[in-house]
Design an enzyme around this catalytic site. Structure first.
Site, mmCIF file in Angstrom:
data_model
loop_
_atom_site.group_PDB
_atom_site.id
_atom_site.type_symbol
_atom_site.label_atom_id
_atom_site.label_comp_id
_atom_site.label_asym_id
_atom_site.label_seq_id
_atom_site.Cartn_x
_atom_site.Cartn_y
_atom_site.Cartn_z
ATOM 1 N N GLU A 90 0.733 -1.119 -0.170
ATOM 2 C CA GLU A 90 -0.034 -0.045 -0.162
ATOM 3 C C GLU A 90 0.990 1.242 0.038
ATOM 4 O O GLU A 90 2.069 1.240 0.539
ATOM 5 C CB GLU A 90 -1.010 0.114 1.157
ATOM 6 C CG GLU A 90 -2.001 -1.129 1.482
ATOM 7 C CD GLU A 90 -2.632 -1.024 2.547
ATOM 8 O OE1 GLU A 90 -2.703 -0.014 3.283
ATOM 9 O OE2 GLU A 90 -2.674 -2.274 3.253
ATOM 10 N N CYS A 103 3.230 8.199 1.868
ATOM 11 C CA CYS A 103 3.616 7.352 2.937
ATOM 12 C C CYS A 103 3.956 6.023 2.045
ATOM 13 O O CYS A 103 2.964 5.382 1.500
ATOM 14 C CB CYS A 103 2.592 7.066 3.766
ATOM 15 S SG CYS A 103 3.070 5.881 4.900
ATOM 16 N N CYS A 110 5.367 -7.728 7.639
ATOM 17 C CA CYS A 110 6.467 -7.307 8.356
ATOM 18 C C CYS A 110 6.859 -8.476 9.669
ATOM 19 O O CYS A 110 6.055 -9.193 9.870
ATOM 20 C CB CYS A 110 5.872 -5.990 9.365
ATOM 21 S SG CYS A 110 7.436 -5.231 10.206
ATOM 22 N N CYS A 114 4.555 -6.070 16.187
ATOM 23 C CA CYS A 114 4.064 -5.140 16.952
ATOM 24 C C CYS A 114 2.716 -5.535 17.372
ATOM 25 O O CYS A 114 1.834 -5.790 16.453
ATOM 26 C CB CYS A 114 4.088 -3.539 16.431
ATOM 27 S SG CYS A 114 5.824 -3.198 16.317
ATOM 28 N N CYS A 117 -0.348 -3.617 15.450
ATOM 29 C CA CYS A 117 -0.101 -3.122 13.881
ATOM 30 C C CYS A 117 -0.730 -4.276 13.044
ATOM 31 O O CYS A 117 -0.433 -5.236 13.029
ATOM 32 C CB CYS A 117 1.200 -3.037 13.766
ATOM 33 S SG CYS A 117 1.623 -2.559 11.903
ATOM 34 N N CYS A 329 -1.923 2.218 7.181
ATOM 35 C CA CYS A 329 -1.292 1.173 6.301
ATOM 36 C C CYS A 329 -1.283 -0.135 6.875
ATOM 37 O O CYS A 329 -1.487 -0.174 8.046
ATOM 38 C CB CYS A 329 0.354 1.373 6.155
ATOM 39 S SG CYS A 329 0.623 2.527 4.670
HETATM 40 N N1 SAH Z 1 8.102 -0.449 10.705
HETATM 41 C C1 SAH Z 1 8.387 1.053 10.972
HETATM 42 C C2 SAH Z 1 7.458 1.952 10.109
HETATM 43 C C3 SAH Z 1 6.169 1.560 9.802
HETATM 44 S S1 SAH Z 1 4.724 1.804 10.893
HETATM 45 C C4 SAH Z 1 7.870 1.545 12.584
HETATM 46 O O1 SAH Z 1 7.764 0.797 13.290
HETATM 47 O O2 SAH Z 1 8.276 2.846 12.929
HETATM 48 C C5 SAH Z 1 4.515 3.614 11.022
HETATM 49 C C6 SAH Z 1 3.875 4.226 12.494
HETATM 50 O O3 SAH Z 1 2.485 3.666 12.511
HETATM 51 C C7 SAH Z 1 4.759 3.455 13.725
HETATM 52 O O4 SAH Z 1 4.868 4.336 14.674
HETATM 53 C C8 SAH Z 1 3.662 2.247 14.059
HETATM 54 O O5 SAH Z 1 4.053 1.818 15.258
HETATM 55 C C9 SAH Z 1 2.516 3.042 14.190
HETATM 56 N N2 SAH Z 1 1.398 2.227 14.042
HETATM 57 C C10 SAH Z 1 1.156 0.999 13.447
HETATM 58 N N3 SAH Z 1 -0.041 0.532 13.793
HETATM 59 C C11 SAH Z 1 -0.753 1.546 14.364
HETATM 60 C C12 SAH Z 1 -2.075 1.314 14.796
HETATM 61 N N4 SAH Z 1 -3.150 0.653 14.692
HETATM 62 N N5 SAH Z 1 -2.384 2.799 15.242
HETATM 63 C C13 SAH Z 1 -1.495 3.709 15.240
HETATM 64 N N6 SAH Z 1 -0.123 3.619 15.030
HETATM 65 C C14 SAH Z 1 -0.022 2.685 14.622
#
Ligand code: SAH
Length: 347
Positions: A90, A103, A110, A114, A117, A329
């Site tokens: 995406e 973005c 991934c 997390c 995510c 994303c």
């Molecule tokens: N892997 C990288 C970049 C991708 S995520 C990283 O971890 O930074 C981009 C941002 O979105 C990161 O800060 C991630 O923690 C956050 N993110 C992911 N899922 C989310 C959610 N459900 N709500 C809010 N932020 C989220």
């Protein structure tokens, strides 16, 4: 077959010289690639024989639009791209006053796991090539007709887990003969891979590094982010301080606010103490609901922000764009995967 759009300029020059071409051809080919041609035959100022040779020896990546959604609220556009092997990633185009910002994704899926995510739910499928990251910028600009001036690497994937390809992408997208997007207009977001942050500091790039911190204490951070279990907050912060000293660039910290998990006053106090002396900026992110996750958005965002500010930490709350199109994303790809399992082809 050579993935011609992923090549560095010196490699491209060497490749064309092996084909017996004069030196000026390299710039012509490079410019065509970055304009988003879909066939070598479109490179109209090249001799026909060269176009045929390129056709025989090279692949030209052209992602297909599997889905496109436009927000009625703020004009945000979300693309689901289908890559040559059937996998999907995406990109999101956001329209800010300071310029159109894309973005981009760096990986299919991934590895990082997390808890909040959507991108990590199916694990890592594969890393993107430099061309596949670059194509998201080229073809979003081409399809939308909107000039893109800023890039955030905050889409699907962990950019520092795909280090070499991401560095190549940055050099390509920064090139004056290509899209010419300045490093100061690029942000790279990481979950905090310390060895890679140290390596990045050596590159002395002018980009903005964002670190997804999400908790100031090990117990909470390890619960939300498995990557923390091996390293811990202290070692991550040491690495961030080294980056700040070496690269001379302030780090921006992301903090997704999760109800009852990381949004208490003591955590705001601990966070402020952790960031002391770094001139750091904190970006509070209201959690986006992910259906598969029990974690819920915090109701204390304003109180947490006030508490941080009372300690002198500069802090903003991320504005939500594209709320009507699942613009965060990972979510669109998840939906598409549900509709057609083939979107998640493992190699
Ligand atoms: N892997 C990288 C970049 C991708 S995520 C990283 O971890 O930074 C981009 C941002 O979105 C990161 O800060 C991630 O923690 C956050 N993110 C992911 N899922 C989310 C959610 N459900 N709500 C809010 N932020 C989220």
């Amino acid at each position: 077959m050579t993935d011609i759009k992923s090549m560095s300029r010196p490699d491209l020059a060497a490749f064309l010289s092996e084909l017996g071409q004069p030196r000026f051809r390299e710039k012509q080919v490079f410019q065509w690639l970055h304009r988003g041609v879909e066939r070598f035959d479109e490179m109209s100022n090249l001799p026909k024989s060269l176009r045929e040779q390129l056709e025989e020896r090279c692949t030209l990546t052209v992602p297909q639009i599997a889905r496109k959604q436009v927000s009625k609220i703020d004009g945000t556009i979300k693309y689901l791209w289908e890559l040559a092997d059937g996998n999907c990633v995406e990109s999101v185009l956001m329209r800010y006053k300071h310029g159109n910002t894309i973005c981009v994704s760096s990986e299919v899926g991934c590895l990082m796991g997390c808890a909040f995510c959507a991108s990590t739910l199916g694990g890592l499928v594969r890393r993107l090539t430099p061309a596949e990251i670059l194509d998201q910028v080229i073809f979003t600009q081409k399809d939308s007709g909107l000039p893109i001036s800023n890039i955030v690497m905050m889409g699907i994937g962990e950019p520092l887990d795909n280090y070499d390809n991401v560095m190549r992408f940055l050099a390509l997208v920064n090139d004056p003969d290509g899209l010419n997007i300045g490093m100061r207009r690029i942000s790279l977001s990481t979950c905090g891979l310390v060895e890679k942050i140290d390596r990045l500091a050596e590159e002395q790039l002018q980009l903005t590094l964002s670190v997804s911190l999400h908790a100031p204490d090990d117990a909470t951070r390890s619960r939300l982010m498995p990557v923390n279990r091996a390293v811990g907050v202290d070692r991550l912060m040491e690495s961030c301080r080294r980056y700040f000293d070496k690269a001379g660039r302030r780090i921006s910290y992301e903090y997704a606010m999760v109800d009852g998990v990381n949004d208490s006053d003591w955590q705001a106090d601990r966070l402020a103490a952790l960031l002391k002396g770094q001139g750091a900026h904190v970006n509070l992110i209201p959690l986006n609901n992910v259906e598969e996750s029990p974690l819920k958005p915090s109701r204390r965002v304003a109180a947490f922000q006030k508490r941080l500010e009372s300690h002198g930490v500069t802090c903003t709350v991320r504005r939500k764009l594209g709320g009507d199109i699942d613009a965060s994303c990972g979510q669109l790809r998840r939906k598409a995967m549900g509709a057609a399992a083939s979107y998640n082809k493992k190699l």
